[in-house]
Design an enzyme around this catalytic site. Structure first.
Site, PDB file in Angstrom:
ATOM      1  N   ARG A 151       4.889 105.771  87.244  1.00 51.67           N
ATOM      2  CA  ARG A 151       3.804 105.965  88.240  1.00 51.67           C
ATOM      3  C   ARG A 151       2.174 106.125  87.549  1.00 51.67           C
ATOM      4  NH1 ARG A 151       5.094 110.824  92.800  1.00 51.67           N
ATOM      5  NH2 ARG A 151       3.422 109.318  93.559  1.00 51.67           N
ATOM      6  N   ILE A 152       1.658 106.997  86.649  1.00 47.08           N
ATOM      7  CA  ILE A 152       0.473 106.936  86.259  1.00 47.08           C
ATOM      8  C   ILE A 152       0.482 105.660  85.325  1.00 47.08           C
ATOM      9  CG2 ILE A 152      -1.394 107.921  83.908  1.00 47.08           C
ATOM     10  CD1 ILE A 152       0.787 110.964  84.462  1.00 47.08           C
ATOM     11  N   ASP A 171       8.242  98.277  78.970  1.00 47.15           N
ATOM     12  CA  ASP A 171       8.946  99.747  79.455  1.00 47.15           C
ATOM     13  C   ASP A 171      10.576  98.894  80.049  1.00 47.15           C
ATOM     14  OD1 ASP A 171      10.338 101.898  81.405  1.00 47.15           O
ATOM     15  OD2 ASP A 171       8.888 101.992  81.819  1.00 47.15           O
ATOM     16  N   ALA A 231      -1.261 110.663  77.484  1.00 49.50           N
ATOM     17  CA  ALA A 231      -0.403 111.127  78.394  1.00 49.50           C
ATOM     18  C   ALA A 231       0.120 112.230  77.251  1.00 49.50           C
ATOM     19  CB  ALA A 231       0.687 110.121  78.055  1.00 49.50           C
ATOM     20  N   ARG A 232       1.002 112.491  76.055  1.00 44.07           N
ATOM     21  CA  ARG A 232       1.298 113.752  75.267  1.00 44.07           C
ATOM     22  C   ARG A 232       0.767 113.080  74.174  1.00 44.07           C
ATOM     23  NH1 ARG A 232       2.026 114.363  79.758  1.00 44.07           N
ATOM     24  NH2 ARG A 232       4.315 115.310  80.234  1.00 44.07           N
ATOM     25  N   ASP A 256      -6.851 112.253  74.254  1.00 46.44           N
ATOM     26  CA  ASP A 256      -7.165 113.248  75.298  1.00 46.44           C
ATOM     27  C   ASP A 256      -6.481 114.693  74.999  1.00 46.44           C
ATOM     28  OD1 ASP A 256      -8.261 114.791  77.511  1.00 46.44           O
ATOM     29  OD2 ASP A 256      -6.747 114.834  78.081  1.00 46.44           O
ATOM     30  N   GLU A 261      -2.988 121.831  69.933  1.00 43.12           N
ATOM     31  CA  GLU A 261      -4.397 122.450  70.968  1.00 43.12           C
ATOM     32  C   GLU A 261      -4.869 123.513  70.744  1.00 43.12           C
ATOM     33  OE1 GLU A 261      -3.292 120.260  74.269  1.00 43.12           O
ATOM     34  OE2 GLU A 261      -3.262 118.646  73.805  1.00 43.12           O
ATOM     35  N   HIS A 283      -8.158 117.647  76.144  1.00 43.98           N
ATOM     36  CA  HIS A 283      -7.234 117.918  76.844  1.00 43.98           C
ATOM     37  C   HIS A 283      -7.096 117.554  79.211  1.00 43.98           C
ATOM     38  CE1 HIS A 283      -2.426 118.711  77.624  1.00 43.98           C
ATOM     39  NE2 HIS A 283      -2.383 118.370  78.280  1.00 43.98           N
ATOM     40  N   LEU A 284      -8.029 116.670  79.457  1.00 46.99           N
ATOM     41  CA  LEU A 284      -9.117 116.505  80.722  1.00 46.99           C
ATOM     42  C   LEU A 284      -7.934 116.522  81.801  1.00 46.99           C
ATOM     43  CD1 LEU A 284     -12.679 116.402  79.512  1.00 46.99           C
ATOM     44  CD2 LEU A 284     -11.064 118.443  79.884  1.00 46.99           C
ATOM     45  N   GLY A 285      -6.713 116.046  81.113  1.00 51.94           N
ATOM     46  CA  GLY A 285      -5.845 114.948  82.510  1.00 51.94           C
ATOM     47  C   GLY A 285      -5.630 115.363  83.512  1.00 51.94           C
ATOM     48  N   ALA A 286      -5.833 116.811  84.018  1.00 51.46           N
ATOM     49  CA  ALA A 286      -5.279 117.568  85.159  1.00 51.46           C
ATOM     50  C   ALA A 286      -6.627 118.310  85.253  1.00 51.46           C
ATOM     51  CB  ALA A 286      -4.483 118.502  84.465  1.00 51.46           C
TER      52      ALA A 286
END
Length: 534
Positions: A151-152, A171, A231-232, A256, A261, A283-286
């Site tokens: 989805r992302i 993928d 992502a991770r 990110d 962390e 870590h600003l993804g959200a």
């Protein structure tokens, strides 16, 4: 009747409180104050947290009435899911709340790298005017490689298409038809590495994907290429990335997320953040107002469903809702069958039938279709898979899904089969059942091979021509490698025909050993499958 108590342990948006509605006794507490939290949990039916409040076994022991823990966000590092499950407490999160924010941040990193925006700003803020030092590159006609077209990844492709870039993706679980809809060309990982001017990775973090972009992969990239990870932490090997950036193997990176962390002083992650050719964010993804509001509203709705006894789409440890006790044990079994199915599939899935045979025909088993999709997609997409987004993931990939029921089950009271068509024209089926008073989860069939093997965590599935001595060959090689075989079942249709061997191992095995055994027994199929449960 007193209203159920909903405890708000951290500051959430007003929309979250509004979404809860008037049917609850909403109370506030500072979740970082452990003693205050413990006291407040004594009466709580539900608790809503973000990332600062730790809901562990100790906290749960002070919450005798607690039915649901709701995390207003994606990650669940601050919630002990196993302890919650053992206590019968449902855990929910907001798995889709940040997908737009994460996609937009990825695009921001790509633009920042292309035009050196952070470095240019820092230079100007320091009083310098060095235009020639920050000559960048246009995105026009560049190649962007997306590793993981979930989805992302799909949102990133849509947003970057306006820059007239060439979009390629790796993928193995996405069909070419789905990629074509997104305007993306599917390629192998090797092709993507060689051709990408910008690489962005959006995969789930599993033992197989951890470090999947390492020294070898970075060496295969253009010296002018950039990599981005929103992502991770750990999907890109940080030690290898540091060396590649320092030696000029690649031009730069946008990061990110990190393996630890915040990055500790003296760590590789900290060294990465200090390089001039790295754009790093904490870590600003959200971290957008919209994502936070979506997360709060989403978990508020889940709390309403949970306390109302309805199916909770975003439950991560148990299937909520009005599910008959006779059906409920099958949920975990079917999720595991889905993981076995996806582990055996050698090309993308195009259609899936969830077949329920036996006494379960008399019950509402619609949740088993959701469980099957959740299991199938659990280890192959970057986002958290839940009962609500699993059907969307199937729809996005063009996978047709049916639930079929009948009361015919000749050998067991119930058998559940996942039967799918793959894009290469092949068919795959995996069957399972629950046996005995303890409802032991068993694998009872793969394609037309009959088995009866308890499902474990580590399995190896081999298909080879039946002949004397094969078991001794792989048994010896596993033994020499210190890998214990905890269980084994061999199925065949006739002597000298193909034999299907399924092993249960005490530990996973490395790729080198897999390749060695596959070659030694001339296997037509050799797959290692990890089966997990929350």
């Amino acid at each position: 009747m007193p209203k159920p108590v909903v405890l708000i342990a951290e500051v959430l948006s007003p929309a979250t409180i509004e979404a809860l509605g008037p049917d609850f006794d909403v109370r506030d507490v500072d979740g970082t104050d452990r003693e205050a939290l413990f006291a407040a949990l004594a009466d709580a039916d539900a608790v809503l947290v973000r990332s600062a409040t730790k809901i562990d076994a100790e906290a749960l022991s002070h919450a005798p009435k607690l039915k649901v823990v709701a995390r207003a966000g994606v990650g669940l590092d601050n919630v002990d899911i196993k302890a919650a499950t053992a206590a019968g407490v449902m855990v929910v999160n907001a798995p889709t709340s940040n997908i737009v924010s994460a996609a937009e941040l990825t695009v921001g990193h790509i633009l920042s790298l292309a035009r050196h925006i952070p470095a240019a700003h820092a230079s100007l803020a320091a009083g310098a005017w060095k235009r020639s030092s920050f000559t960048g590159t246009e995105l026009l006609e560049k190649t962007v490689g997306i590793v993981g077209l979930g989805r992302i990844g799909a949102l990133i492709a849509a947003r970057l298409s306006g820059f007239d870039v060439r979009l390629i993706a790796y993928d193995p679980y996405v069909t070419s038809a789905r990629a074509q809809q997104l305007g993306v060309q599917l390629v192998s990982l090797d092709e993507l590495l060689a051709e990408a001017d910008f690489l962005t990775i959006h995969m789930p973090k599993t033992p197989e994907t951890t470090g999947m972009i390492g020294a070898e992969q970075l060496k295969a990239m253009k010296p002018s290429a950039y990599v981005v990870n929103v992502a991770r932490g750990g999907l890109i090997d940080e030690d290898a990335l540091l060396e590649a950036l320092q030696t000029g193997e690649i031009a730069g990176a946008g990061l990110d997320v990190f393996t630890s962390e915040p990055p500790a002083e003296g760590s590789t992650a900290r060294a990465l953040t200090e390089l001039p050719n790295v754009v790093a964010t904490p870590h600003l993804g959200a971290s957008t107002e919209e994502a936070q509001e979506k997360a709060g509203v989403s978990v508020a709705r889940s709390v309403r469903l949970a306390l109302g006894g309805d199916l909770v789409p975003d439950a991560v440890n148990v299937a909520g809702g009005v599910i008959d006790p006779y059906v409920r044990p099958g949920i975990a079994l079917v999720e595991k069958l889905g993981q076995v199915f996806s582990g055996l599939a050698q090309s993308p899935l195009t259609s899936l039938d969830v077949e329920v045979h036996g006494e379960l025909n008399d019950y509402d088993v619609s949740v088993l279709k959701l469980a099957a999709l959740k299991g199938v997609f659990a280890n192959i997409v970057s986002e958290t898979v839940s009962y609500v987004n699993a059907p969307l993931l199937a729809e996005q990939r063009g996978v047709a899904v049916r639930l079929l029921k009948d009361d015919v089950s000749e050998e067991y009271r119930n058998v559940i089969t996942l039967r799918g068509a793959l894009s290469d024209g092949s068919q795959l089926s995996v069957s399972g059942t629950l046996t005995g008073p303890k409802q032991i989860e068993k694998l009872v069939g793969i394609n037309d091979h009959a088995l009866e093997l308890p499902l474990g965590q580590h399995h190896v599935v081999m298909l080879y021509t039946d002949r004397p001595g094969i078991v001794a060959v792989y048994g010896q090689k596993f033994g020499e490698a210190g890998v214990n075989i905890a269980g084994m079942q061999i199925a065949r249709r006739a002597a000298g025909d193909q034999a299907l061997s399924v092993l249960t191992l005490d530990s996973p095995v490395g790729d080198e050993l897999i390749d060695e055994i596959r070659e030694a027994i001339d296997a037509d199929l050799f797959r290692q499958i990890e089966v997990t449960t929350l």
